[in-house]
Design a protein around this motif. Structure first.
Motif, short mmCIF file in Angstrom:
data_model
loop_
_atom_site.label_atom_id
_atom_site.label_comp_id
_atom_site.label_asym_id
_atom_site.label_seq_id
_atom_site.Cartn_x
_atom_site.Cartn_y
_atom_site.Cartn_z
N SER A 1 50.19 41.29 37.60
CA SER A 1 51.21 41.91 36.76
C SER A 1 51.23 41.24 35.39
N GLU A 2 51.74 41.98 34.42
CA GLU A 2 51.87 41.44 33.07
C GLU A 2 53.29 40.95 32.89
N ILE A 3 53.41 39.74 32.37
CA ILE A 3 54.71 39.12 32.11
C ILE A 3 54.82 39.02 30.59
N ALA A 4 55.81 39.68 30.00
CA ALA A 4 55.86 39.87 28.55
C ALA A 4 56.28 38.64 27.75
N THR A 5 57.18 37.81 28.29
CA THR A 5 57.72 36.71 27.51
C THR A 5 57.86 35.45 28.37
N ALA A 6 58.09 34.32 27.72
CA ALA A 6 58.34 33.08 28.44
C ALA A 6 59.60 33.22 29.30
N GLU A 7 60.61 33.89 28.79
CA GLU A 7 61.84 34.11 29.56
C GLU A 7 61.54 34.92 30.82
N ALA A 8 60.69 35.94 30.70
CA ALA A 8 60.31 36.74 31.87
C ALA A 8 59.50 35.91 32.86
N MET A 9 58.69 34.96 32.35
CA MET A 9 57.91 34.08 33.23
C MET A 9 58.87 33.19 34.03
N GLU A 10 59.87 32.65 33.35
CA GLU A 10 60.86 31.84 34.06
C GLU A 10 61.60 32.67 35.10
N GLN A 11 61.92 33.91 34.75
CA GLN A 11 62.64 34.79 35.69
C GLN A 11 61.77 35.08 36.91
N LEU A 12 60.47 35.30 36.72
CA LEU A 12 59.56 35.50 37.85
C LEU A 12 59.58 34.26 38.75
N GLY A 13 59.47 33.09 38.14
CA GLY A 13 59.53 31.85 38.90
C GLY A 13 60.84 31.73 39.66
N PHE A 14 61.95 32.08 39.01
CA PHE A 14 63.26 32.03 39.64
C PHE A 14 63.32 32.91 40.89
N ARG A 15 62.86 34.14 40.75
CA ARG A 15 62.92 35.10 41.86
C ARG A 15 62.04 34.65 43.03
N ILE A 16 60.92 34.03 42.72
CA ILE A 16 60.07 33.51 43.79
C ILE A 16 60.69 32.24 44.38
N GLY A 17 61.23 31.37 43.53
CA GLY A 17 61.87 30.15 44.01
C GLY A 17 63.00 30.40 44.99
#
Length: 161
Positions: A11-27
């Motif tokens: 998947s494409e992650i558009a921003t650093a904030e979105a990358m942190e959010q992906l990490g959060f949801r997986i965490g």
């Protein structure tokens, strides 16, 4: 090992904030014994992803790259598993990684730069590859490009067993 299958694949992650959010949801989904191996060039977002993952786990921060200390343990603030954040960049082999005596059974372990080494730690793990659009390994890269808020490509796969 309990990551929702919806997160698997590319998947494409558009921003650093979105990358942190992906990490959060997986965490939020991880449990003690989960091992994640993060692969990607400098500036791809490995530590940004891990920062979000730490928030999702509810561990004490701040989360910074453990390049110079090799491994950091972040205890839980909410009664969940601690996070062990490892940077294997300066390690020469899986044996050196094993020598760290990581508490794999009672922690969530994230190993940056661990492909080719961390696989010896567990029978199964999450393989997470992060790609950035600027430069490639071996290219001369301007430092401003590493921090650029440009899209990243993230591929998540179950590996091992």
């Amino acid at each position: 090992m309990s990551i929702d299958p919806a997160f698997l694949g590319r998947s494409e992650i558009a921003t650093a904030e979105a990358m942190e959010q992906l990490g959060f949801r997986i965490g939020e989904q991880l449990d003690a014994g989960d091992l994640l191996v993060l692969t990607g060039p400098l500036g791809a977002g490995k530590t940004t992803f891990t920062r979000g993952l730490a928030d999702g786990l509810g561990v004490r921060g701040p989360v910074q790259s453990p390049t110079f200390v090799i491994a950091r343990t972040h205890p839980s603030l909410v009664g969940r598993a601690p996070l062990v954040h490892v940077d294997a960049y300066r390690l020469g082999s899986g044996a050196e990684l094993d020598d760290l005596d990581l508490d794999l059974a009672r922690s969530v372990v994230v190993v940056e730069w661990g492909r080719g080494m961390a696989e010896e730690l567990a029978d199964a793990w999450w393989d997470i590859e992060l790609e950035r659009p600027v430069g490639s390994v071996g290219d001369d890269i301007d430092a401003s490009e590493l921090d650029a808020d440009a899209p990243r490509i993230v591929t998540i796969a179950r590996a091992g067993v």
